[in-house]
Design an enzyme around this catalytic site. Structure first.
Site, PDB file in Angstrom:
ATOM      1  N   SER A 101      -4.634  27.515  26.034  1.00  0.00           N
ATOM      2  CA  SER A 101      -5.701  26.880  25.265  1.00  0.00           C
ATOM      3  C   SER A 101      -6.952  27.750  25.171  1.00  0.00           C
ATOM      4  O   SER A 101      -7.758  27.595  24.251  1.00  0.00           O
ATOM      5  CB  SER A 101      -6.063  25.525  25.879  1.00  0.00           C
ATOM      6  OG  SER A 101      -6.398  25.652  27.244  1.00  0.00           O
ATOM      7  N   ASP A 324     -15.165  19.712  31.964  1.00  0.00           N
ATOM      8  CA  ASP A 324     -14.479  20.929  31.528  1.00  0.00           C
ATOM      9  C   ASP A 324     -15.409  22.124  31.702  1.00  0.00           C
ATOM     10  O   ASP A 324     -16.301  22.368  30.889  1.00  0.00           O
ATOM     11  CB  ASP A 324     -14.046  20.800  30.067  1.00  0.00           C
ATOM     12  CG  ASP A 324     -13.226  21.997  29.597  1.00  0.00           C
ATOM     13  OD1 ASP A 324     -13.093  22.978  30.357  1.00  0.00           O
ATOM     14  OD2 ASP A 324     -12.732  21.966  28.451  1.00  0.00           O
ATOM     15  N   HIS A 327     -12.977  25.839  29.525  1.00  0.00           N
ATOM     16  CA  HIS A 327     -13.028  26.235  28.115  1.00  0.00           C
ATOM     17  C   HIS A 327     -14.471  26.513  27.709  1.00  0.00           C
ATOM     18  O   HIS A 327     -15.395  26.396  28.513  1.00  0.00           O
ATOM     19  CB  HIS A 327     -12.404  25.142  27.247  1.00  0.00           C
ATOM     20  CG  HIS A 327     -10.968  24.887  27.568  1.00  0.00           C
ATOM     21  ND1 HIS A 327     -10.565  23.864  28.407  1.00  0.00           N
ATOM     22  CD2 HIS A 327      -9.841  25.528  27.181  1.00  0.00           C
ATOM     23  CE1 HIS A 327      -9.254  23.892  28.526  1.00  0.00           C
ATOM     24  NE2 HIS A 327      -8.783  24.894  27.795  1.00  0.00           N
TER      25      HIS A 327
END
Length: 348
Positions: A101, A324, A327
Site C-alpha cells: 500500500s 495510521d 502511510h
C-alpha cells in the site's frame, strides 16, 4: 529506454549546471526540509485520483503546513517536477509500481502530479486482478500499480497459504514494462490475523515460521535473480524504493511525550534522524549491490524518517478509530519521492 532519457545536448548542459558540485554528482538523498510557499505541487482536496486513506484534508486534518515543505539536498537543487514534460518525454511508455500500500501511496502521488500538470489530458482507469492502471490517453502513458506485498509468491495449497521465498511467477506481470519501481517491507513482520500466510517454503522445506529478516533477504535475492534473468536495461529501467518508515514512538525523535504521530506539525529539524534506521534497509542495500543488471536505488528512507508530521494519523481510512503513522498524506512526502524519481530519470 536509454535514448529517450539521454536525448539532447541541452539536457546534458542542464545536468552539468544543476547537479554537479565541485566535480561530484549531487546526492539527492542527503539534505533537509525547508518551508516553501510554492508547495504543494497540487491540491490534495481537489485531485479526484487520491484514495480516501491518503486524502487527509478531505478527512478533516485541520493543519496544512505538512504539505508545504520542500526537500533541499546539500549543495544542489532538485529540478522542480514538470508533469507535462514528464508525459511528453514518456509518450507511449508504461510505468509500474510494484509493492504494498505504500507503493500505492506513491502511485497515487504521481498520478495526481501528472493530472494537475495536464488538466485537459484525457484519462481512464482499469483494474485487472491485482493491477490498477491509469492511462493518460492523450499521451499513451500508463501509470500502473501491481499490489504484491512480498514480491515473491503466496500460493493457496492444501495445507493453507504458503509464502514461497524462491518463487516469483508473478514476475510475468512485469515483463514488457518500460519502467519498474519496486518496494517491499511493510508486511514482513505481520503476525496474527493480519499475517497473510500460514507457512513459509524454501526449496522443498516448509516452515511454520522463521526469522523474518532472513525470510526478507531470501525473497529479495529471489527478486534480484529475476531481474538479472529477465530485464534488458536497454528497454526497461528498474528502481527499488527504500524502506518507508513509521512514526509510532516519540522517543525516536526525542519527544517522549508523543505516543504516536498525532498532532505532529513539522519535520525533525536538520539532516539526521535521532532514532534508528530500519534494519531492513541494510539488507536491501546489500542485495542491490550484488545485482548484475542496473537497478537504481530510490533511497528515500532518511528523508522520510525526518517527516514525523506527514502521516494521516486519525485522518486516514479508519477515521478517529484508527491511528495510521505508516502511510502518508497526499499531497505530501511521496511527492518528493516522485520528484527525485523525475530527476533520476531525466537529469542523471
Amino acid at each position: 529506454m536509454g535514448s529517450w532519457v539521454h536525448s539532447s545536448l541541452s539536457l546534458l548542459l542542464i545536468v552539468l549546471l544543476l547537479h554537479q558540485v565541485r566535480g561530484q554528482t549531487c546526492d539527492y538523498f542527503q539534505g533537509s526540509w525547508v518551508l516553501d510557499s510554492s508547495y504543494p505541487l497540487y491540491n490534495g482536496s481537489s485531485c479526484p485520483l487520491i484514495q480516501r486513506e491518503f486524502s487527509c484534508q478531505k478527512n478533516g486534518r485541520p493543519d496544512q503546513m505538512y504539505a508545504e515543505y520542500r526537500w533541499q539536498p546539500h549543495g544542489c537543487n532538485l529540478a522542480r517536477f514538470d508533469g507535462r514534460g514528464f508525459l511528453e518525454r514518456l509518450k507511449g511508455k508504461s510505468i509500474m509500481f510494484v509493492g504494498d500500500s505504500l507503493s500505492r501511496n506513491q502511485w497515487g502521488s504521481l498520478v495526481c502530479m501528472l493530472y494537475t500538470a495536464a488538466p485537459g489530458a484525457g484519462y481512464n482507469t482499469t483494474l485487472d486482478g491485482d493491477v490498477s492502471t491509469l492511462t493518460f490517453t492523450d499521451y499513451g502513458v500508463k501509470v500502473m500499480h501491481n499490489r504484491n506485498v512480498f514480491l515473491v509468491d503466496v500460493v493457496k495449497e492444501d495445507i493453507g497459504r504458503v509464502l514461497k521465498l524462491d518463487s516469483i511467477k508473478s514476475g510475468k506481470l512485469w515483463e514488457g514494462i518500460d519502467m519498474l519501481i519496486f518496494n517491499t517491507w511493510h508486511w514482513w513482520n505481520r503476525r496474527g490475523p493480519s499475517q497473510p500466510w500460514d507457512y513459509i517454503q524454501v526449496g522443498n522445506k516448509i516452515y511454520k515460521d522463521m526469522d523474518r529478516m532472513v525470510a526478507f533477504e531470501t525473497a529479495l535475492n529471489t527478486w534480484a535473480g529475476w531481474v538479472d534473468s529477465n530485464i534488458d536495461p536497454t528497454n526497461t529501467r528498474v528502481f527499488f524504493r527504500g524502506v518507508s518508515p513509521s512514526h509510532y514512538n516519540g522517543t525516536e525523535w526525542n519527544e517522549p511525550s508523543a505516543k504516536t504521530c498525532l498532532c505532529q506539525k513539522q519535520p525533525v529539524l536538520g539532516s539526521r534522524y535521532p532514532g534508528e534506521t530500519p534494519p531492513a534497509l541494510a539488507i536491501q542495500k546489500n542485495v542491490l549491490s550484488k545485482i548484475r543488471k542496473t537497478v537504481t536505488s530510490l533511497d528515500i528512507t532518511n528523508l522520510s524518517l525526518l517527516r514525523k508530521d506527514g502521516h494521516p494519523s486519525i485522518y486516514g481510512l479508519g477515521g478517529r478509530t484508527e491511528m495510521d503513522c505508516s502511510h502518508w498524506c497526499l499531497a505530501g512526502v511521496p511527492d518528493t519521492w516522485n520528484q527525485i524519481l523525475y530527476n533520476l530519470i531525466f537529469l542523471t
